[in-house]
Design an enzyme around this catalytic site. Structure first.
Site, PDB file in Angstrom:
ATOM      1  N   SER A 112       0.826  -1.217   0.000  1.00  0.00           N
ATOM      2  CA  SER A 112       0.000   0.000   0.000  1.00  0.00           C
ATOM      3  C   SER A 112       0.854   1.258   0.000  1.00  0.00           C
ATOM      4  O   SER A 112       0.516   2.237  -0.654  1.00  0.00           O
ATOM      5  CB  SER A 112      -0.883   0.035   1.248  1.00  0.00           C
ATOM      6  N   HIS A 133      -0.178  -1.182  -7.266  1.00  0.00           N
ATOM      7  CA  HIS A 133      -1.021  -0.907  -6.092  1.00  0.00           C
ATOM      8  C   HIS A 133      -2.493  -0.929  -6.490  1.00  0.00           C
ATOM      9  O   HIS A 133      -2.993  -0.023  -7.147  1.00  0.00           O
ATOM     10  CB  HIS A 133      -0.648   0.443  -5.473  1.00  0.00           C
ATOM     11  N   GLU A 145      -2.160   1.452  -9.533  1.00  0.00           N
ATOM     12  CA  GLU A 145      -0.992   2.313  -9.721  1.00  0.00           C
ATOM     13  C   GLU A 145       0.207   1.425 -10.043  1.00  0.00           C
ATOM     14  O   GLU A 145       0.528   0.521  -9.262  1.00  0.00           O
ATOM     15  CB  GLU A 145      -0.720   3.112  -8.447  1.00  0.00           C
ATOM     16  N   ASN A 184      -2.551   7.010  -2.058  1.00  0.00           N
ATOM     17  CA  ASN A 184      -2.538   7.085  -0.599  1.00  0.00           C
ATOM     18  C   ASN A 184      -1.956   8.402  -0.087  1.00  0.00           C
ATOM     19  O   ASN A 184      -2.284   8.835   1.021  1.00  0.00           O
ATOM     20  CB  ASN A 184      -1.813   5.883   0.012  1.00  0.00           C
TER      21      ASN A 184
END
Ligand SMILES: NC(=O)c1ccc[n+]([C@@H]2O[C@H](COP(=O)([O-])OP(=O)(O)OC[C@H]3O[C@@H](n4cnc5c(N)ncnc54)[C@H](O)[C@@H]3O)[C@@H](O)[C@H]2O)c1
Length: 298
Positions: A112, A133, A145, A184
């Site tokens: 992550s 990701h 991603e 994130n």
């Protein structure tokens, strides 16, 4: 994209869902987990999802649980790891995987937030290593991603992007391997301010969530922040930033308010209380609401 042999390492929440997406796209998938019970349940979890979504249930037949890591990756064209978020575990795993794969096999981590550079630094051939990701649930959230490191070859990036696009995902290329990648970083920049608003007594937690869900959250799926900035004008955006940015949270570390919740055992759904209190019924209702929303948007 021609049929590929894909190995998924880790059959948990993300791993079984990633295996499902690739199997549905027609690829042969092996899946490995060090915990036999996780491996044993992978196919039934996938079958339940496929039926629930109205997808071809026979896709599950292309997923083969394999109880040995070397056997799972030996013939793979592409290996994606989705084991626990622990740098040491991931580093060790990739060194082991590299001992068993073909020279051209691409190696991907679904971490992550951990920089891919750190995870892959022990490999002999780092040009084939990258990050992918995904978002939970992998079969409902389109974004993946694709993160390259300073060593990753353009061919490995291109092949991986094509693989995911052909499987119905929306891959994007993240050009620099920074912690949190793009998604994130954005998500947690928002969470930092959300927590600060509660910490400073500006409003309560429910109000933070209501404000987002009932205002710009409604637009976010079709209007990104930079599209929005262009829409209202960069001059207006600059004027707003001159007033607002000095006032919003900019501390480098986690909020003491958040640290306090954790210290008090207020862990959210897990303990029934976090920023708010959650009965079992409320937890189930929220989970179901999110799932229904994502299914509709699919
Ligand atoms: N849960 C999410 O929303 C989410 C979203 C994006 C990325 N991720 C990332 O995906 C990865 C997996 O997360 P998850 O939520 O699926 O976790 P999970 O705990 O549901 O699954 C992890 C699985 O990996 C297995 N495992 C652990 N060590 C192993 C090893 N050395 N070899 C083989 N199997 C091993 C465990 O038995 C478990 O079944 C993490 O890096 C996480 O940060 C999670």
């Amino acid at each position: 994209m021609t049929k590929a042999r894909i190995a998924v390492i880790g059959a948990g929440l993300m791993g079984h869902g990633i295996a499902q997406v690739f199997a549905l796209a027609g690829h042969d998938v092996t899946i490995y987990d060090q915990v036999q019970a996780s491996l044993d349940s992978a196919r039934s979890r996938i079958l339940t999802n496929l039926k629930d979504l109205g997808d071809d249930p026979t896709a599950v037949e292309r997923v083969r649980p394999v109880p040995d890591l070397a056997d799972a990756v030996r013939d793979a064209d592409y290996v994606v790891e989705a084991v626990q978020e622990d740098l040491g575990v991931k580093q060790k795993l990739f060194v082991e995987i590299e001992r068993h794969v073909k020279a051209q096999t691409i190696l991907a981590s679904n971490t992550s937030v951990i920089p891919i550079t750190r995870i892959m630094e022990g490999l002999r051939d780092r040009s084939r290593a990258l990050g992918t990701h995904w978002w939970n649930p992998p079969y409902l959230v389109p974004l993946v991603e694709v993160i390259g490191t300073q060593w990753t070859s353009q061919a490995a990036i291109d092949w991986t992007i094509a693989l995911h696009r052909a499987a119905g995902k929306m891959p994007v290329h993240v050009k620099k391997d920074v912690p949190g990648f793009v998604g994130n970083r954005l998500q947690h920049a928002l969470w930092r301010e959300a927590i600060a608003l509660v910490e400073h007594g500006i409003c309560d937690a429910e109000t933070v969530d209501t404000v987002i869900k009932a205002s710009f959250g409604r637009r976010l799926a079709v209007l990104g922040p930079l599209e929005n900035a262009d829409l209202v004008g960069t001059d207006l955006t600059l004027a707003i930033h001159q007033t607002v940015l000095p006032a919003i949270e900019s501390r480098a570390g986690p909020s003491p308010y958040l640290e306090g919740l954790v210290a008090q055992g207020k862990l959210g759904f897990k303990s029934g209380e976090g920023f708010r209190t959650w009965s079992a019924e409320e937890q189930a209702a929220l989970r179901s609401k999110v799932l229904q929303h994502l299914k509709k948007a699919r």
